[in-house]
Motif scaffolding. Structure first.
Motif, PDB file in Angstrom:
ATOM      1  N   UNK A 123      -4.312 -10.646   0.721  1.00 52.00           N
ATOM      2  CA  UNK A 123      -3.744  -9.617   1.591  1.00 52.00           C
ATOM      3  C   UNK A 123      -3.246  -8.427   0.775  1.00 52.00           C
ATOM      4  N   UNK A 124      -2.587  -8.684  -0.344  1.00 53.48           N
ATOM      5  CA  UNK A 124      -2.088  -7.589  -1.186  1.00 53.48           C
ATOM      6  C   UNK A 124      -3.231  -6.781  -1.786  1.00 53.48           C
ATOM      7  N   UNK A 125      -4.291  -7.462  -2.215  1.00 52.89           N
ATOM      8  CA  UNK A 125      -5.441  -6.756  -2.782  1.00 52.89           C
ATOM      9  C   UNK A 125      -6.102  -5.888  -1.717  1.00 52.89           C
ATOM     10  N   UNK A 126      -6.231  -6.411  -0.502  1.00 50.78           N
ATOM     11  CA  UNK A 126      -6.832  -5.618   0.570  1.00 50.78           C
ATOM     12  C   UNK A 126      -5.979  -4.398   0.915  1.00 50.78           C
ATOM     13  N   UNK A 127      -4.659  -4.571   0.960  1.00 42.50           N
ATOM     14  CA  UNK A 127      -3.795  -3.417   1.213  1.00 42.50           C
ATOM     15  C   UNK A 127      -3.906  -2.397   0.084  1.00 42.50           C
ATOM     16  N   UNK A 128      -4.011  -2.879  -1.144  1.00 37.91           N
ATOM     17  CA  UNK A 128      -4.181  -1.965  -2.272  1.00 37.91           C
ATOM     18  C   UNK A 128      -5.475  -1.179  -2.125  1.00 37.91           C
ATOM     19  N   UNK A 129      -6.556  -1.835  -1.701  1.00 41.63           N
ATOM     20  CA  UNK A 129      -7.823  -1.135  -1.495  1.00 41.63           C
ATOM     21  C   UNK A 129      -7.720  -0.115  -0.358  1.00 41.63           C
ATOM     22  N   UNK A 130      -7.014  -0.465   0.700  1.00 46.16           N
ATOM     23  CA  UNK A 130      -6.841   0.473   1.812  1.00 46.16           C
ATOM     24  C   UNK A 130      -6.077   1.707   1.345  1.00 46.16           C
ATOM     25  N   UNK A 131      -4.998   1.500   0.598  1.00 41.58           N
ATOM     26  CA  UNK A 131      -4.223   2.634   0.097  1.00 41.58           C
ATOM     27  C   UNK A 131      -5.027   3.474  -0.882  1.00 41.58           C
ATOM     28  N   UNK A 132      -5.807   2.822  -1.749  1.00 49.21           N
ATOM     29  CA  UNK A 132      -6.637   3.570  -2.692  1.00 49.21           C
ATOM     30  C   UNK A 132      -7.677   4.402  -1.947  1.00 49.21           C
ATOM     31  N   UNK A 133      -8.271   3.839  -0.901  1.00 50.86           N
ATOM     32  CA  UNK A 133      -9.249   4.589  -0.112  1.00 50.86           C
ATOM     33  C   UNK A 133      -8.577   5.774   0.593  1.00 50.86           C
ATOM     34  N   UNK A 134      -7.387   5.579   1.095  1.00 54.83           N
ATOM     35  CA  UNK A 134      -6.676   6.668   1.764  1.00 54.83           C
ATOM     36  C   UNK A 134      -6.338   7.784   0.784  1.00 54.83           C
TER      37      UNK A 134
END
Length: 83
Positions: free
Chosen positions: A45-56
């Motif tokens: 979950x943390x890795x996915x949130x990190x990817x979402x923030x990086x994409x944003x």
């Protein structure tokens, strides 16, 4: 053994009323496995949130530089010279 025979066997076992012996270390194993699964899910979950923030952030940086909302100048009209 087909499904009906398995269901009948399970019913016979459950109707006996005698609880099957449970290994003494089953609880500890279940707790350790559950903890491991929770840690793994939390990490995913943390890795996915990190990817979402990086994409944003990447999108915001691209949009700030490219400014896709600004209309590009037209290049189809010839320049007016000699007036």
């Amino acid at each position: 053994m087909n499904r009906g025979e398995r269901e009948a066997a399970v019913r016979r076992i459950m109707e006996r009323g005698v609880a099957a012996p449970v290994p003494p270390d089953l609880y500890g194993d279940a707790v350790r496995r559950g903890d491991r699964l929770l840690r793994h899910r939390r990490l995913v979950r943390r890795v996915l949130w990190l990817l979402v923030w990086a994409a944003a952030v990447a999108f915001a940086v691209w949009a700030a530089g490219a400014q896709p909302w600004v209309e590009s100048p037209s290049e189809t009209t010839p320049p007016l010279t000699g007036w």
